[in-house]
Design an enzyme around this catalytic site. Structure first.
Site, PDB file in Angstrom:
ATOM      1  N   ILE A   1     -77.601 114.631 -12.480  1.00 18.48           N
ATOM      2  CA  ILE A   1     -76.828 114.101 -12.123  1.00 18.48           C
ATOM      3  C   ILE A   1     -76.630 114.425 -10.565  1.00 18.48           C
ATOM      4  O   ILE A   1     -76.380 113.525  -9.700  1.00 18.48           O
ATOM      5  CB  ILE A   1     -75.798 115.179 -12.093  1.00 18.48           C
ATOM      6  CG1 ILE A   1     -75.214 115.191 -13.670  1.00 18.48           C
ATOM      7  CG2 ILE A   1     -74.374 114.702 -11.790  1.00 18.48           C
ATOM      8  CD1 ILE A   1     -74.330 115.766 -15.255  1.00 18.48           C
ATOM      9  N   CYS A   2     -77.043 115.244  -9.534  1.00 14.92           N
ATOM     10  CA  CYS A   2     -76.948 115.053  -7.779  1.00 14.92           C
ATOM     11  C   CYS A   2     -78.461 113.967  -7.970  1.00 14.92           C
ATOM     12  O   CYS A   2     -77.836 114.140  -6.583  1.00 14.92           O
ATOM     13  CB  CYS A   2     -77.905 116.650  -7.298  1.00 14.92           C
ATOM     14  SG  CYS A   2     -76.999 117.938  -8.160  1.00 14.92           S
ATOM     15  N   THR A   3     -79.683 114.090  -8.314  1.00 15.54           N
ATOM     16  CA  THR A   3     -80.393 112.957  -8.212  1.00 15.54           C
ATOM     17  C   THR A   3     -79.518 111.690  -7.751  1.00 15.54           C
ATOM     18  O   THR A   3     -79.630 110.975  -7.002  1.00 15.54           O
ATOM     19  CB  THR A   3     -81.383 113.246  -9.033  1.00 15.54           C
ATOM     20  OG1 THR A   3     -82.196 114.487  -8.927  1.00 15.54           O
ATOM     21  CG2 THR A   3     -82.051 111.457  -8.046  1.00 15.54           C
TER      22      THR A   3
ATOM     23  N   LEU B   1     -77.008 111.054  -5.018  1.00 14.40           N
ATOM     24  CA  LEU B   1     -77.234 110.811  -3.597  1.00 14.40           C
ATOM     25  C   LEU B   1     -77.555 109.759  -3.662  1.00 14.40           C
ATOM     26  O   LEU B   1     -78.164 109.261  -2.642  1.00 14.40           O
ATOM     27  CB  LEU B   1     -78.049 112.392  -3.571  1.00 14.40           C
ATOM     28  CG  LEU B   1     -77.369 113.727  -2.978  1.00 14.40           C
ATOM     29  CD1 LEU B   1     -78.664 114.882  -3.140  1.00 14.40           C
ATOM     30  CD2 LEU B   1     -76.620 113.315  -2.408  1.00 14.40           C
TER      31      LEU B   1
END
Length: 146
Positions: A43-45, A48
């Site tokens: 999810i972070c990837t 961002l």
């Protein structure tokens, strides 16, 4: 989580783009602070990379994006390099920035929460939201705040 209308806590820290000092940015740029749980997580990837894909629009709106989590600079540099992030990722290893912005911990206190703040040029928080808001929403807020 800090609330809208609160003055943004100032900090200075090392990042993938050199030292970042909020005091030098306030009055000159709008800021989008993205507190995200971890480098190289799905999810972070995704979050961002969505910012990366619209970063020129955010820059055109006179905004600077800064990603923040407690990973070390080596981890951030590898993550940033792998996905081509043009914006800095701050190494908040002592978690002082997370605490100043009242970003809580999740999953048995292993990871910080996912929170996005938008700060206007006067240093006031004009947007605060948990989760992964769409970049279009962030652009709308940035464009509405001089």
């Amino acid at each position: 989580m800090l609330t809208i209308g609160t003055k943004a806590p100032l900090f200075a820290a090392e990042s993938t783009k050199g030292r970042i000092d909020l005091q030098t940015l306030i009055g000159k740029k709008k800021l989008v602070l993205i507190f995200y749980p971890g480098d190289e997580t799905p999810i972070c990837t995704k979050q961002l990379c969505a910012i990366r894909d619209r970063y020129s629009d955010l820059e055109a709106a006179d905004a600077v994006v800064i990603g923040i989590n407690p990973a070390d600079l080596t981890s951030h540099q590898a993550f940033s390099g792998k996905f081509g992030y043009d914006f800095p990722l701050i190494a908040d290893e002592d978690q002082a920035i997370r605490k100043a912005y009242k970003v809580g911990k999740i999953l048995g206190f292993l990871f910080q929460q996912r929170i996005v703040y938008v700060i206007d040029k006067q240093g006031t928080i004009v947007y605060a939201k948990k989760g992964n808001p769409p970049v279009t929403e962030l652009l709308q807020v940035v464009n509405q705040n001089p």
